[in-house]
Write a protein that holds these residues in place. Structure first.
Motif, mmCIF file in Angstrom:
data_model
loop_
_atom_site.group_PDB
_atom_site.id
_atom_site.type_symbol
_atom_site.label_atom_id
_atom_site.label_comp_id
_atom_site.label_asym_id
_atom_site.label_seq_id
_atom_site.Cartn_x
_atom_site.Cartn_y
_atom_site.Cartn_z
ATOM 1 N N ALA A 78 6.450 -25.854 16.091
ATOM 2 C CA ALA A 78 6.822 -27.063 15.385
ATOM 3 C C ALA A 78 8.345 -27.707 14.730
ATOM 4 N N GLN A 79 9.039 -26.737 14.761
ATOM 5 C CA GLN A 79 10.153 -27.164 14.437
ATOM 6 C C GLN A 79 11.658 -27.533 15.245
ATOM 7 N N ARG A 80 10.856 -26.982 16.569
ATOM 8 C CA ARG A 80 11.255 -27.793 17.750
ATOM 9 C C ARG A 80 11.068 -29.052 17.963
ATOM 10 N N VAL A 81 9.679 -29.554 17.908
ATOM 11 C CA VAL A 81 9.347 -30.819 17.725
ATOM 12 C C VAL A 81 10.200 -31.736 17.413
ATOM 13 N N ALA A 82 10.609 -31.511 15.896
ATOM 14 C CA ALA A 82 11.685 -31.542 14.829
ATOM 15 C C ALA A 82 12.455 -32.443 15.339
ATOM 16 N N ILE A 83 12.493 -31.324 15.713
ATOM 17 C CA ILE A 83 14.270 -31.369 16.149
ATOM 18 C C ILE A 83 14.811 -32.192 17.382
ATOM 19 N N ALA A 84 13.284 -31.673 18.446
ATOM 20 C CA ALA A 84 13.470 -33.578 19.386
ATOM 21 C C ALA A 84 13.563 -34.302 19.172
ATOM 22 N N ARG A 85 13.189 -34.463 17.988
ATOM 23 C CA ARG A 85 11.776 -36.523 17.982
ATOM 24 C C ARG A 85 13.441 -36.266 17.187
ATOM 25 N N ALA A 86 14.507 -35.798 16.227
ATOM 26 C CA ALA A 86 15.544 -35.960 15.409
ATOM 27 C C ALA A 86 16.478 -36.540 16.563
ATOM 28 N N LEU A 87 16.339 -35.931 17.809
ATOM 29 C CA LEU A 87 17.341 -36.052 18.796
ATOM 30 C C LEU A 87 16.703 -37.271 19.480
#
Length: 258
Positions: free
Chosen positions: A141-150
């Motif tokens: 889930a945190q990887r998804v959050a990082i992808a969304r931020a990038l």
């Protein structure tokens, strides 16, 4: 390096009101983060670290001084700055790809259909594009959050204790992933953490924020090759030096979080 990716804080001072009286949270904070640099910020609980990140992102504009991205003053939220919080804040009713695409405008979603998949591939989740948040582990889930931020291609990415809720093994994996992503994207990154080991492992520099009213009292240049060995003498010496900034000569045998 693109000079538009430089972050500059000039005499930043922030007050909160407590019981009707102004209380100084940040006092004359000065800082420059160079284009493509990875800066770690550590400081005591309640010192104003998260407040500082909110100012950088533009979520709070009530402060004195100046914050610049390149040569442009920060006056509010903008796509040139992204943020990752401690909790992933994904929308549970959206799929992984929909959560990432939410950061894009309708026009961008139509014109650049492959962009979401590019960033899901970057964080290693291309096979989970149709999954929902409840089907993911905390690290995923945190990887998804990082992808969304990038996905909106910010010049600067700030991370507020992004791995604090993860178990130790997943946290270590995510630290390695973040370094890989930083290298591939070349984004200027600023992370706030209580974990001294994490700060040293990730950062080109570690900036130490004092207690309230907070200001940067010392910065360490981390001249260690990557990938970094947490058991090396140089790593341990840096860890001890930073720990002494907070606790003096007394060092607990195992705990190096603040």
């Amino acid at each position: 390096m693109n000079q538009d990716n430089r972050l500059t804080l000039q005499h930043v001072t922030k007050y909160h009101r407590h019981q009707g009286r102004p209380v100084c949270i940040l006092d004359q904070v000065n800082l420059t983060v160079e284009p493509g640099e990875f800066l770690s910020i550590v400081g005591p609980s309640g010192s104003g670290k998260s407040t500082l990140l909110r100012l950088i992102v533009g979520l709070d504009t009530e402060y004195q001084g100046r914050i610049l991205v390149g040569d442009r003053p920060v006056t509010g939220p903008g796509r040139d700055r992204g943020i990752v919080f401690q909790d992933h804040r994904l929308f549970p009713w959206m799929t992984v790809s929909e959560n990432v695409a939410f950061a894009l405008s309708e026009e961008e979603r139509r014109a650049e259909r492959d962009r979401v998949m590019h960033y899901l591939t970057l964080v290693g989740l291309q096979d989970y594009h149709a999954a929902y948040p409840h089907q993911l582990s905390g690290g995923m889930a945190q990887r998804v959050a990082i992808a969304r931020a990038l996905v909106s291609r910010p010049r600067i990415l700030v991370l507020d204790e992004p791995f604090g809720a993860l178990d130790a093994f997943t946290r270590f994996q995510m630290q390695q992933e973040l370094i890989r992503i930083w290298r591939e994207e070349g984004t200027t990154m600023v992370i706030v953490t209580h974990d001294i080991d994490e700060a040293i492992y990730l950062g080109d520099r570690v900036a130490i924020l004092s207690g309230r009213p907070a200001t940067f009292r010392k910065t360490y240049r981390i001249a260690l090759s990557r990938p970094r060995d947490r058991t090396s003498d140089d790593f341990l010496l840096l860890r001890r030096a930073i720990h002494r900034e907070f606790f003096g000569a007394v060092e607990p045998p195992f705990a190096y979080s603040i």
